[in-house]
Enzyme design. Structure first.
Site, mmCIF file in Angstrom:
data_model
loop_
_atom_site.group_PDB
_atom_site.id
_atom_site.type_symbol
_atom_site.label_atom_id
_atom_site.label_comp_id
_atom_site.label_asym_id
_atom_site.label_seq_id
_atom_site.Cartn_x
_atom_site.Cartn_y
_atom_site.Cartn_z
ATOM 1 N NE ARG A 258 -3.824 -2.213 2.317
ATOM 2 C CZ ARG A 258 -4.652 -2.541 3.302
ATOM 3 N NH1 ARG A 258 -4.712 -1.778 4.379
ATOM 4 N NH2 ARG A 258 -5.415 -3.611 3.214
ATOM 5 N NE ARG A 273 -0.588 5.484 9.165
ATOM 6 C CZ ARG A 273 -1.879 5.183 9.203
ATOM 7 N NH1 ARG A 273 -2.470 4.687 8.134
ATOM 8 N NH2 ARG A 273 -2.587 5.374 10.310
ATOM 9 C CD GLU A 347 -8.570 -1.220 11.474
ATOM 10 O OE1 GLU A 347 -8.819 -1.968 10.515
ATOM 11 O OE2 GLU A 347 -8.639 0.019 11.411
ATOM 12 C CB SER A 350 -11.284 -4.355 9.507
ATOM 13 O OG SER A 350 -10.674 -4.692 8.285
ATOM 14 N NE ARG A 388 -1.394 -1.423 11.771
ATOM 15 C CZ ARG A 388 -2.225 -0.523 11.257
ATOM 16 N NH1 ARG A 388 -3.511 -0.554 11.592
ATOM 17 N NH2 ARG A 388 -1.795 0.392 10.407
#
Length: 425
Positions: A258, A273, A347, A350, A388
């Site tokens: 990403r 990130r 988070e 999800s 993460r």
């Protein structure tokens, strides 16, 4: 995407959903294009029918009647070409705008803008209380020699990193634990292509909005996936499935990429990130039944919670508000794991239900018991995403001397390493 018939019949509901989800899409313009598209299609069909009548009449016509029919045939040909040319333009604009219309959330979804408006459902486990000054994961990674950001950035640029030694083993251990859990629960493991066609990203709803976050290999006109959800859903694109083959339970393992467009300056410390990460993803394709879809949603959420409980990490489950829900989701739960250095739950997972939104875009249908064609429903959930997930593992299991105790569930994959110790210790 949404059925245009649903949009016509529920205009204000769709507009409200778009506002609540914070998507700027012109529904009125879409309906104008839809009306013009249908008018052009109807007019074209009438002209074609008249052309056929004229063509059949000319050979039978008298000498006096024939010139007028020939002239009418020429005019009909010109009119049809004009209508068809406009139809191509209108259809393209219509389809482009239709792809931008978000799905309508379920009534239970709270209206809000940011994750602060999410509704916490439950807490599991307690954040650890330290009797020493804890280090964050970047400091631990450097001390242990397992996270090398300096050399990662040297090789790959900003938001890059390298996992070394026990750090690499730790990531692979989490991924393997996750895959083993899913296989035990009857999911089919899949490793698919990381470079995909644009149609796969349009079909799964990541395009057109997500293009700026997606790496494009221009020479080959391929895109790097940001999640194996793209792969898993697209496997059955443009297929008609038998009802007795549903639900299909997939778990994908893949590196993910990403660009993190728009996040300049955010979360630059550590590896929260980054541009490249590794993930185990869950996807279910099922029949169009809201009750069954909800049960499968809870199943996916339960799979991720089972992994978190194996890792013995404190987490909470939150119902995402409208502003935190993506384009296609009707419902989303987040698992947020306690990260000591951030002093908050953040988070890590999800879990999303999309009903037939992706299936309509991807052409995934099934034949029900009555023999009718229906679009499938799709669901997905993160099982584990690294690095993460390494943040709470390293920070939660750290010791005063800077060492990190390996969670018991990961030890079978760590080649005998039970404690990761500082370099030179």
């Amino acid at each position: 995407m949404l059925d245009i018939k649903f949009i016509r019949e529920n205009v204000e509901t769709v507009k409200e959903a778009a506002r609540n989800k914070r998507f700027d899409v012109d529904i009125d313009r879409l309906l104008e294009l839809d009306e013009r598209r249908r008018d052009l299609m109807s007019s074209s069909e009438k002209i074609r029918a008249r052309r056929n009548e004229v063509a059949q009449a000319i050979p039978k016509a008298s000498k006096e009647e024939r010139p007028a029919l020939i002239e009418e045939g020429k005019q009909l040909k010109e009119d049809l070409a004009s209508y068809e040319e406009e139809l191509v333009e209108v259809q393209a604009a219509y389809e482009g705008l239709l792809l931008m219309v978000p799905n309508v959330t379920l009534p239970e979804v709270p209206i809000g803008e940011t994750d602060e408006d999410n509704e916490v459902i439950r807490h599991v486990g307690e954040p650890r209380t330290f009797d020493f000054e804890p280090r964050d994961h970047e400091e631990l990674g450097e001390l242990l020699g397992i996270i090398d950001k300096e050399r990662g950035i040297k090789v790959g640029g900003a938001r890059s990193y390298a996992l070394r030694g026990a750090g690499a083993l730790l990531e692979m251990a989490v991924m393997r634990l996750g895959m083993d859990l899913m296989v035990e629960r009857g999911y089919e493991p899949i490793i698919g292509p990381l470079m995909v066609n644009e149609s796969a990203l349009v079909g799964t709803g990541f395009f057109p909005y997500g293009k700026e976050d997606t790496y494009h290999l221009e020479k080959d006109d391929k895109y790097l996936v940001g999640t194996s959800e793209v792969i898993l859903v697209s496997l059955n694109a443009d297929e008609i499935l038998e009802q007795d083959s549903l639900p299909r339970r997939y778990c994908g393992f893949s590196p993910c990429f990403r660009r993190e467009a728009g996040s300049a300056g955010r979360d630059t410390r550590g590896v929260y990130r980054v541009h490249q990460f590794t993930k185990v993803e869950q996807v279910i394709i099922c029949e169009a039944d809201e009750a069954k879809s909800r049960a499968l949603h809870e199943e996916l959420l339960g799979n991720s919670e089972a992994l978190m409980q194996k890792l013995e990490l404190p987490y909470r489950v939150a119902l995402a508000c409208t502003g935190e829900i993506g384009l296609g989701q009707v419902l989303k739960h987040e698992i947020e794991t306690w990260m000591p250095s951030r002093g908050m739950y953040s988070e890590t997972h999800s879990c999303s239900s999309l009903y037939d939104y992706q299936a309509r875009r991807s052409g995934i249908r099934y034949r029900n018991e009555e023999g009718q064609m229906r679009y499938c429903y799709t669901l997905n959930n993160t099982l584990a995403a690294s690095p993460r997930i390494l943040i709470p593992i390293l920070e939660h299991y750290q010791n005063e001397d800077g060492s990190v105790t390996v969670p018991e569930a990961l030890r079978p994959y760590m080649h005998g390493i039970e404690v990761i110790r500082p370099k030179g210790a």
